[in-house]
Design a protein around this motif. Structure first.
Motif, PDB file in Angstrom:
ATOM      1  N   THR A   8      -4.762  11.667  -7.395  1.00  0.00           N
ATOM      2  CA  THR A   8      -4.242  10.322  -7.623  1.00  0.00           C
ATOM      3  C   THR A   8      -3.058  10.077  -6.707  1.00  0.00           C
ATOM      4  OG1 THR A   8      -2.824  11.118  -9.401  1.00  0.00           O
ATOM      5  CG2 THR A   8      -4.999  10.282 -10.040  1.00  0.00           C
ATOM      6  N   ASN A   9      -2.442   8.940  -6.880  1.00  0.00           N
ATOM      7  CA  ASN A   9      -1.267   8.547  -6.108  1.00  0.00           C
ATOM      8  C   ASN A   9      -1.548   8.381  -4.615  1.00  0.00           C
ATOM      9  OD1 ASN A   9       0.310   8.462  -8.447  1.00  0.00           O
ATOM     10  ND2 ASN A   9       0.640  10.675  -8.333  1.00  0.00           N
ATOM     11  N   GLY A  31      -2.897   3.046  -6.644  1.00  0.00           N
ATOM     12  CA  GLY A  31      -2.668   4.466  -6.469  1.00  0.00           C
ATOM     13  C   GLY A  31      -3.692   5.374  -7.114  1.00  0.00           C
ATOM     14  N   GLU A  32      -4.539   4.847  -7.964  1.00  0.00           N
ATOM     15  CA  GLU A  32      -5.579   5.655  -8.600  1.00  0.00           C
ATOM     16  C   GLU A  32      -6.936   5.323  -8.002  1.00  0.00           C
ATOM     17  OE1 GLU A  32      -5.185   6.968 -12.873  1.00  0.00           O
ATOM     18  OE2 GLU A  32      -4.330   4.945 -12.951  1.00  0.00           O
TER      19      GLU A  32
END
Length: 194
Positions: A8-9, A31-32
């Motif tokens: 993620t991010n 971000g995901e």
């Protein structure tokens, strides 16, 4: 929407670079990254029906229609989606390679697993697209086409087509027969494959 992936991010550029090397499609939201899942035959059939009618109708115009393999970037929502069908008439999108950003019309085919998301968070993201004039939800089981049209003051008006012979996509001046939308949906399913 699928399940989030373990990494993620991402930022938008990292997502684009990462997804280019992946065998499967994924959507990106703030971000995901979410893996896309396959669709039922009737979902693909209805998306194909709508795309084919739009493509035929728009031939020779400045508008382009896309089916689910073209990404849509919603910069204001920090997101990339794969709408089932979309139409853009914006010259900036004619030069786009990886994604479009200025659609006039977006169509989503509802499924049990995505209906709430399509009606809620995804529609909220789509409403941030300045050029978007219509958002269409197609409910195969109910044989219903819901067309949300942008009104002055960024209000959205619902036109609910159920039990009517045609639905209307005013953004592209198309009256589309409901029989054409749902063509081949009721054919017998093929026998199970071994």
């Amino acid at each position: 929407m699928g399940l989030p992936l373990t990494k993620t991010n991402f930022d938008a550029n990292a997502y684009l670079a990462w997804e280019a090397d992946q065998p499967d499609k994924s959507e990106y939201v703030a971000g995901e990254v979410f893996a896309m899942v396959g669709v039922r035959r009737v979902h693909a059939t209805v998306a194909g029906n709508v795309f084919a009618k739009l493509r035929e109708h728009l031939r020779g115009s400045p508008c382009l229609s896309f089916i689910s393999d073209m990404k849509l970037r919603v910069a204001a929502a920090d997101a990339f989606f794969y709408p089932d069908v979309m139409v853009t008439c914006d010259p900036r999108d004619r030069r786009a390679d990886l994604y479009v950003e200025h659609p006039h019309l977006i169509v989503e085919i509802l499924s049990d697993s995505t209906a709430a998301y399509d009606r809620g968070a995804k529609f909220a993201s789509y409403r941030q697209i300045t050029e978007l004039q219509e958002f269409v939800l197609i409910d195969i089981d109910a044989r219903r086409v819901e067309v949300f049209r942008r009104q002055p003051g960024n209000e959205w008006l619902l036109h609910d087509y159920a039990g009517e012979p045609d639905c209307h996509f005013e953004s592209v001046k198309l009256a589309l027969g409901m029989a054409a939308v749902f063509e081949d949906v009721d054919v017998d399913a093929p026998a199970a494959q071994a």
